[in-house]
Design a protein around this motif. Structure first.
Motif, mmCIF file in Angstrom:
data_model
loop_
_atom_site.group_PDB
_atom_site.id
_atom_site.type_symbol
_atom_site.label_atom_id
_atom_site.label_comp_id
_atom_site.label_asym_id
_atom_site.label_seq_id
_atom_site.Cartn_x
_atom_site.Cartn_y
_atom_site.Cartn_z
ATOM 1 N N TRP A 107 0.870 -1.183 0.000
ATOM 2 C CA TRP A 107 0.000 0.000 0.000
ATOM 3 C C TRP A 107 0.905 1.230 0.000
ATOM 4 O O TRP A 107 1.499 1.573 1.005
ATOM 5 C CB TRP A 107 -0.876 -0.040 1.246
ATOM 6 N N PRO A 152 -2.232 7.452 2.333
ATOM 7 C CA PRO A 152 -2.165 6.587 1.152
ATOM 8 C C PRO A 152 -2.299 7.377 -0.139
ATOM 9 O O PRO A 152 -2.942 8.430 -0.178
ATOM 10 C CB PRO A 152 -3.344 5.632 1.343
ATOM 11 N N SER A 179 -6.027 -1.371 2.187
ATOM 12 C CA SER A 179 -4.806 -1.622 2.948
ATOM 13 C C SER A 179 -3.968 -2.774 2.418
ATOM 14 O O SER A 179 -4.441 -3.652 1.689
ATOM 15 C CB SER A 179 -5.150 -1.890 4.419
ATOM 16 N N HIS A 180 -2.709 -2.746 2.814
ATOM 17 C CA HIS A 180 -1.754 -3.797 2.471
ATOM 18 C C HIS A 180 -2.234 -5.160 2.949
ATOM 19 O O HIS A 180 -2.118 -6.162 2.240
ATOM 20 C CB HIS A 180 -0.390 -3.477 3.084
#
Length: 211
Positions: A143, A165, A193-194
Motif C-alpha cells: 500500500w 495513502p 490496505s496492504h
C-alpha cells in the motif's frame, strides 16, 4: 464441516480485520480465533530477514502446536528515504515490541529533515496460511503512500496516523490535505490496505477450507 482458523496474533485489531474480511466475502463455516483463544505454546522469535519468512514461521508454529489451519501476518512500513527501514523491525523500531507511540515518534524524528517530495513509502503485509495437511501459501500486499510530519486520526494503529495513502493524497507535495490511514473508516481501510490486499490473494485458499 465447520473449520476453526487460527490467526497467529494477539492484536485485537488484526483479528477484527480478518473476521470482517471473512464475513464480507461470505466465507461460510470458518471461525477465526486468535492466540488468546487457544492453549499457549512457545512462540519462536521473529528473526527472518523478510516479512514472508516471519509470516511463514509463525504460521508453521501455530499449525503444529494446535492442529488448526493457521494464518499469520508479518507487516510493517518501508520508508524510501530510510532505505526500506524500519521494515521487518517496524513493531520494535524504538526497542520495545508493540510500543506504537515510541516507534512512531522515533520515525518522525529520523525523517525530520526529509523534504516533502521524498517522504514516500509503503505498508507491506506478508500473509502465510498453513494447513494441517501440509499445504503452505504465502502472499504479499503493498500500500503506497507518504509519511506526514505529525500524527492524525484515531481509527488505526501502528504507523497509520502518519501515513497518507496515495489513493487519498489528491494534492501536491507539501499540502496538509489528504487523510491518514488512521482517519479512514474501517470499510475504506479494508478496501485499500496492504493487509486486505494480501488477504484478498488468499481468498481462494480460505474458501477451500470450508469446502
Amino acid at each position: 464441516m465447520p473449520i476453526t482458523l487460527l490467526l497467529a496474533s494477539r492484536n485485537a485489531k488484526k483479528l477484527t480485520e480478518l473476521r470482517r474480511l471473512v464475513a464480507t466475502e461470505g466465507i461460510d463455516g470458518v471461525t477465526v480465533v486468535g492466540l488468546d483463544e487457544v492453549p499457549s505454546f512457545p512462540e519462536a522469535p521473529e528473526i527472518g530477514a523478510t516479512f514472508e519468512e516471519n509470516a511463514l514461521a509463525k504460521a508453521v508454529d501455530g499449525c503444529a502446536a494446535t492442529g488448526l489451519a493457521c494464518l499469520a501476518d508479518d507487516s510493517g512500513l518501508e520508508v524510501d528515504a530510510l532505505n526500506g527501514m524500519p521494515g521487518v523491525l517496524s513493531a520494535r523500531w524504538a526497542g520495545r515490541h508493540g510500543d506504537d507511540d515510541a516507534n512512531l515518534q522515533l520515525l518522525l524524528g529520523q525523517m525530520g529533515d526529509v523534504p516533502d517530495g521524498r517522504r514516500g513509502g509503503a505498508f507491506v503485509s506478508a500473509c502465510a496460511l498453513v494447513t494441517p495437511q501440509g499445504a503452505q501459501t504465502v502472499v504479499r500486499g503493498e500500500w503506497r503512500g507518504r509519511v506526514v510530519r505529525a500524527p492524525l486520526g484515531d481509527n488505526g494503529f501502528g504507523y497509520d496516523p502518519i501515513f497518507v495513502p496515495d489513493e487519498d493524497d489528491l494534492t501536491p507535495p507539501g499540502s496538509v490535505a489528504g487523510r491518514t490511514a488512521a482517519q479512514l473508516s474501517p470499510a475504506e481501510k479494508d478496501g485499500l490496505s496492504h493487509r486486505s490486499r494480501a488477504l484478498a490473494r488468499l481468498l481462494p485458499t480460505l474458501r477451500s477450507l470450508d469446502g
